[in-house]
Design a protein around this motif. Structure first.
Motif, PDB file in Angstrom:
ATOM      1  N   ALA A 162     -68.069  23.965  46.469  1.00  0.00           N
ATOM      2  CA  ALA A 162     -68.160  25.136  45.602  1.00  0.00           C
ATOM      3  C   ALA A 162     -69.669  25.054  45.507  1.00  0.00           C
ATOM      4  O   ALA A 162     -70.719  24.063  45.104  1.00  0.00           O
ATOM      5  CB  ALA A 162     -67.627  24.607  44.186  1.00  0.00           C
ATOM      6  N   ILE A 163     -70.358  26.291  45.459  1.00  0.00           N
ATOM      7  CA  ILE A 163     -71.697  26.581  45.101  1.00  0.00           C
ATOM      8  C   ILE A 163     -71.480  27.346  43.601  1.00  0.00           C
ATOM      9  O   ILE A 163     -70.987  28.130  43.287  1.00  0.00           O
ATOM     10  CB  ILE A 163     -72.232  27.510  46.028  1.00  0.00           C
ATOM     11  N   VAL A 164     -72.542  26.703  42.934  1.00  0.00           N
ATOM     12  CA  VAL A 164     -72.686  27.105  41.566  1.00  0.00           C
ATOM     13  C   VAL A 164     -74.134  27.750  41.356  1.00  0.00           C
ATOM     14  O   VAL A 164     -75.039  26.870  40.818  1.00  0.00           O
ATOM     15  CB  VAL A 164     -72.403  25.982  40.480  1.00  0.00           C
ATOM     16  N   ARG A 165     -74.186  28.865  41.426  1.00  0.00           N
ATOM     17  CA  ARG A 165     -75.498  29.628  41.588  1.00  0.00           C
ATOM     18  C   ARG A 165     -76.014  30.164  40.313  1.00  0.00           C
ATOM     19  O   ARG A 165     -77.161  30.330  39.880  1.00  0.00           O
ATOM     20  CB  ARG A 165     -75.519  30.825  42.364  1.00  0.00           C
ATOM     21  N   ASN A 166     -74.884  30.424  39.333  1.00  0.00           N
ATOM     22  CA  ASN A 166     -75.526  30.998  38.087  1.00  0.00           C
ATOM     23  C   ASN A 166     -74.233  30.645  36.794  1.00  0.00           C
ATOM     24  O   ASN A 166     -73.320  30.005  36.977  1.00  0.00           O
ATOM     25  CB  ASN A 166     -75.409  32.625  38.023  1.00  0.00           C
ATOM     26  N   GLN A 167     -74.637  31.085  35.693  1.00  0.00           N
ATOM     27  CA  GLN A 167     -73.628  30.865  34.601  1.00  0.00           C
ATOM     28  C   GLN A 167     -72.196  31.393  34.844  1.00  0.00           C
ATOM     29  O   GLN A 167     -71.432  30.749  34.642  1.00  0.00           O
ATOM     30  CB  GLN A 167     -74.145  31.397  33.234  1.00  0.00           C
ATOM     31  N   ILE A 218     -68.988  18.873  44.613  1.00  0.00           N
ATOM     32  CA  ILE A 218     -69.285  20.168  44.851  1.00  0.00           C
ATOM     33  C   ILE A 218     -70.504  20.341  45.753  1.00  0.00           C
ATOM     34  O   ILE A 218     -70.983  19.225  46.214  1.00  0.00           O
ATOM     35  CB  ILE A 218     -69.743  20.927  43.416  1.00  0.00           C
ATOM     36  N   SER A 219     -70.976  21.603  46.017  1.00  0.00           N
ATOM     37  CA  SER A 219     -72.183  21.437  46.848  1.00  0.00           C
ATOM     38  C   SER A 219     -73.281  21.328  46.494  1.00  0.00           C
ATOM     39  O   SER A 219     -73.392  21.621  45.208  1.00  0.00           O
ATOM     40  CB  SER A 219     -72.305  23.028  47.467  1.00  0.00           C
ATOM     41  N   GLY A 220     -74.243  20.793  47.295  1.00  0.00           N
ATOM     42  CA  GLY A 220     -75.684  20.469  46.608  1.00  0.00           C
ATOM     43  C   GLY A 220     -76.120  19.132  47.407  1.00  0.00           C
ATOM     44  O   GLY A 220     -75.436  18.009  47.022  1.00  0.00           O
ATOM     45  N   MET A 221     -76.979  19.103  48.203  1.00  0.00           N
ATOM     46  CA  MET A 221     -77.618  17.994  48.985  1.00  0.00           C
ATOM     47  C   MET A 221     -79.065  17.838  48.909  1.00  0.00           C
ATOM     48  O   MET A 221     -79.769  18.857  49.097  1.00  0.00           O
ATOM     49  CB  MET A 221     -77.096  17.915  50.305  1.00  0.00           C
ATOM     50  N   LYS A 222     -79.631  16.707  48.793  1.00  0.00           N
ATOM     51  CA  LYS A 222     -81.157  16.643  48.975  1.00  0.00           C
ATOM     52  C   LYS A 222     -81.164  15.764  49.928  1.00  0.00           C
ATOM     53  O   LYS A 222     -80.843  14.386  49.927  1.00  0.00           O
ATOM     54  CB  LYS A 222     -81.485  15.984  47.468  1.00  0.00           C
ATOM     55  N   THR A 223     -81.813  16.015  51.010  1.00  0.00           N
ATOM     56  CA  THR A 223     -82.469  15.081  51.939  1.00  0.00           C
ATOM     57  C   THR A 223     -83.916  14.853  52.004  1.00  0.00           C
ATOM     58  O   THR A 223     -84.372  13.785  52.556  1.00  0.00           O
ATOM     59  CB  THR A 223     -81.903  15.677  53.336  1.00  0.00           C
ATOM     60  N   THR A 224     -84.553  15.669  51.272  1.00  0.00           N
ATOM     61  CA  THR A 224     -86.095  15.451  51.142  1.00  0.00           C
ATOM     62  C   THR A 224     -86.321  15.649  49.730  1.00  0.00           C
ATOM     63  O   THR A 224     -85.406  15.158  48.908  1.00  0.00           O
ATOM     64  CB  THR A 224     -87.030  16.554  51.969  1.00  0.00           C
ATOM     65  N   GLN A 229     -86.086  18.633  48.250  1.00  0.00           N
ATOM     66  CA  GLN A 229     -85.505  19.977  47.912  1.00  0.00           C
ATOM     67  C   GLN A 229     -84.258  19.723  47.976  1.00  0.00           C
ATOM     68  O   GLN A 229     -83.434  19.401  49.098  1.00  0.00           O
ATOM     69  CB  GLN A 229     -85.982  20.983  48.919  1.00  0.00           C
ATOM     70  N   TRP A 230     -83.443  20.347  46.939  1.00  0.00           N
ATOM     71  CA  TRP A 230     -81.827  20.362  46.900  1.00  0.00           C
ATOM     72  C   TRP A 230     -81.311  21.748  47.571  1.00  0.00           C
ATOM     73  O   TRP A 230     -82.207  22.774  47.449  1.00  0.00           O
ATOM     74  CB  TRP A 230     -81.577  20.567  45.397  1.00  0.00           C
ATOM     75  N   GLN A 231     -80.554  21.822  48.247  1.00  0.00           N
ATOM     76  CA  GLN A 231     -79.786  22.912  48.838  1.00  0.00           C
ATOM     77  C   GLN A 231     -78.405  22.936  48.757  1.00  0.00           C
ATOM     78  O   GLN A 231     -77.700  21.853  48.757  1.00  0.00           O
ATOM     79  CB  GLN A 231     -80.379  23.043  50.151  1.00  0.00           C
ATOM     80  N   TRP A 232     -77.753  23.997  48.931  1.00  0.00           N
ATOM     81  CA  TRP A 232     -76.513  24.337  49.290  1.00  0.00           C
ATOM     82  C   TRP A 232     -76.094  23.812  50.657  1.00  0.00           C
ATOM     83  O   TRP A 232     -76.787  23.921  51.436  1.00  0.00           O
ATOM     84  CB  TRP A 232     -75.811  25.752  48.861  1.00  0.00           C
ATOM     85  N   TYR A 233     -74.799  23.866  50.786  1.00  0.00           N
ATOM     86  CA  TYR A 233     -74.143  23.475  52.215  1.00  0.00           C
ATOM     87  C   TYR A 233     -74.741  24.499  53.136  1.00  0.00           C
ATOM     88  O   TYR A 233     -74.703  24.342  54.328  1.00  0.00           O
ATOM     89  CB  TYR A 233     -72.867  23.260  52.236  1.00  0.00           C
ATOM     90  N   THR A 234     -74.966  25.801  52.401  1.00  0.00           N
ATOM     91  CA  THR A 234     -75.381  26.910  53.454  1.00  0.00           C
ATOM     92  C   THR A 234     -76.772  26.843  54.005  1.00  0.00           C
ATOM     93  O   THR A 234     -77.374  27.761  54.636  1.00  0.00           O
ATOM     94  CB  THR A 234     -75.272  28.237  52.618  1.00  0.00           C
ATOM     95  N   GLY A 235     -77.662  25.971  53.376  1.00  0.00           N
ATOM     96  CA  GLY A 235     -79.173  25.837  53.571  1.00  0.00           C
ATOM     97  C   GLY A 235     -79.842  26.425  52.497  1.00  0.00           C
ATOM     98  O   GLY A 235     -81.239  26.332  52.589  1.00  0.00           O
ATOM     99  N   GLU A 236     -79.340  27.361  51.792  1.00  0.00           N
ATOM    100  CA  GLU A 236     -80.093  28.067  50.615  1.00  0.00           C
ATOM    101  C   GLU A 236     -80.629  26.976  49.695  1.00  0.00           C
ATOM    102  O   GLU A 236     -79.925  26.087  49.347  1.00  0.00           O
ATOM    103  CB  GLU A 236     -79.245  29.060  49.803  1.00  0.00           C
TER     104      GLU A 236
END
Length: 132
Positions: free
Chosen positions: A32-37, A70-76, A78-85
């Motif tokens: 799951a991506i949680v972009r907004n309210q 839920i989606s969200g990963m930080k490897t550096t 910057q946090w990003q969604w599984y889509t890379g955004e």
């Protein structure tokens, strides 16, 4: 956004972040991506109506709660969604979260209410996840 709650049947083990993402991909989506309210409200509604709150511990200890990937990963930095955004700096983090150094992944900690979005070690194995 419509989400799908997934719970592993074996209580003795769970999914790491990467395994959870692969399980979501099997049904044609991602974590799951949680972009907004609106997405945040939909996530909370899914948690409340999906059965994820069943079998919650009844004791009031901080380590006894349900955790859901839920989606969200930080490897550096910057946090990003599984889509890379990229995930915006101002997001739905619980107070004091988003403080891990190095690789980290996003999860929802459910204490019944409120639901808090926290960072976590990606290799932690949680039983539950929410896909898009």
């Amino acid at each position: 956004m419509r989400y799908i709650a997934v719970e592993k049947s074996a209580v003795s083990s769970g999914y790491t972040y990467d395994e959870a993402q692969l399980e979501c991909e099997k049904i044609g989506s991602g974590l799951a991506i949680v972009r907004n309210q609106s997405d945040h409200d939909s996530l909370i509604n899914t948690i409340n109506t999906s059965g994820l709150l069943q079998n919650m511990p009844t004791l009031d200890y901080p380590f006894l709660y349900t955790r859901v990937w839920i989606s969200g990963m930080k490897t550096t930095e910057q946090w990003q969604w599984y889509t890379g955004e990229p995930i915006p700096e101002t997001w739905f983090w619980a107070p004091g979260e988003n403080d891990r150094v190095g690789t980290a992944c996003a999860r929802v900690a459910i204490y019944v209410n409120p639901f808090e979005i926290r960072d976590s070690v990606c290799d932690d194995a949680y039983i539950k996840m929410i896909c898009e």
